[in-house]
Design an enzyme around this catalytic site. Structure first.
Site, mmCIF file in Angstrom:
data_model
loop_
_atom_site.group_PDB
_atom_site.id
_atom_site.type_symbol
_atom_site.label_atom_id
_atom_site.label_comp_id
_atom_site.label_asym_id
_atom_site.label_seq_id
_atom_site.Cartn_x
_atom_site.Cartn_y
_atom_site.Cartn_z
ATOM 1 N N GLU A 1 59.118 -20.972 17.059
ATOM 2 C CA GLU A 1 58.428 -20.574 16.431
ATOM 3 C C GLU A 1 58.456 -18.941 15.952
ATOM 4 O O GLU A 1 58.731 -18.683 14.998
ATOM 5 C CB GLU A 1 57.387 -21.652 16.531
ATOM 6 N N TYR B 1 39.988 -1.746 -0.940
ATOM 7 C CA TYR B 1 40.545 -3.622 -0.971
ATOM 8 C C TYR B 1 42.172 -3.346 -0.795
ATOM 9 O O TYR B 1 42.989 -4.054 0.504
ATOM 10 C CB TYR B 1 40.424 -4.525 -2.422
ATOM 11 N N GLU C 1 44.747 -17.140 16.591
ATOM 12 C CA GLU C 1 43.020 -16.683 17.485
ATOM 13 C C GLU C 1 43.430 -15.182 17.852
ATOM 14 O O GLU C 1 42.223 -14.756 17.239
ATOM 15 C CB GLU C 1 42.700 -17.135 18.441
ATOM 16 N N LYS D 1 47.269 -21.342 9.071
ATOM 17 C CA LYS D 1 48.611 -21.761 8.954
ATOM 18 C C LYS D 1 48.911 -22.937 8.297
ATOM 19 O O LYS D 1 48.605 -24.214 8.909
ATOM 20 C CB LYS D 1 49.083 -21.375 10.667
#
Length: 119
Positions: free
Chosen positions: A21, A53, A73, A98
């Site tokens: 990863e 934004y 997290e 994800k």
């Protein structure tokens, strides 16, 4: 309460705890809602007087694309803490997804919601 929202902001990031990863960019999708004290802006007509934004989106893109994260997290907490501090929001919700992380699920993620007391 006014809420600015951004949906499906997609960022390619290095994220994960496994060696494979760490080598490949993976897709993260952000859904955000931010509330701010509109009383501060009453009577203001300048664009710098409002929550923009494009600046919020660019802040997220810059934060996430510059480093490796182990967990979603960690990404979510960094985003929440940075946006609260940088844009003086009084309430925020951030969902980080994800997709494809688990073979038998279409999506996984985390959702954080915080109310901030701004003096």
């Amino acid at each position: 309460m006014n809420i600015l929202f951004i949906e499906r902001l997609t960022v390619m990031a290095y994220i994960g705890i496994y060696d494979w990863e760490k080598k490949y960019l993976q897709k993260l999708i952000f859904d955000l809602q931010l509330s701010y004290n509109t009383a501060v802006f009453l009577g203001e007509t300048s664009i710098v007087s409002y929550l923009d934004y494009t600046h919020v989106s660019q802040t997220i893109l810059d934060l996430v694309s510059k480093k490796h994260f182990y967990l979603i997290e960690d990404v979510a907490n960094l985003i929440v803490n940075t946006l609260v501090k940088k844009f003086c929001v009084c309430w925020i919700s951030v969902k980080v997804s994800k997709p494809g992380a688990i073979r038998d699920a279409s999506n996984v993620g985390i959702y954080i919601e915080r109310k901030v007391n701004i003096s």
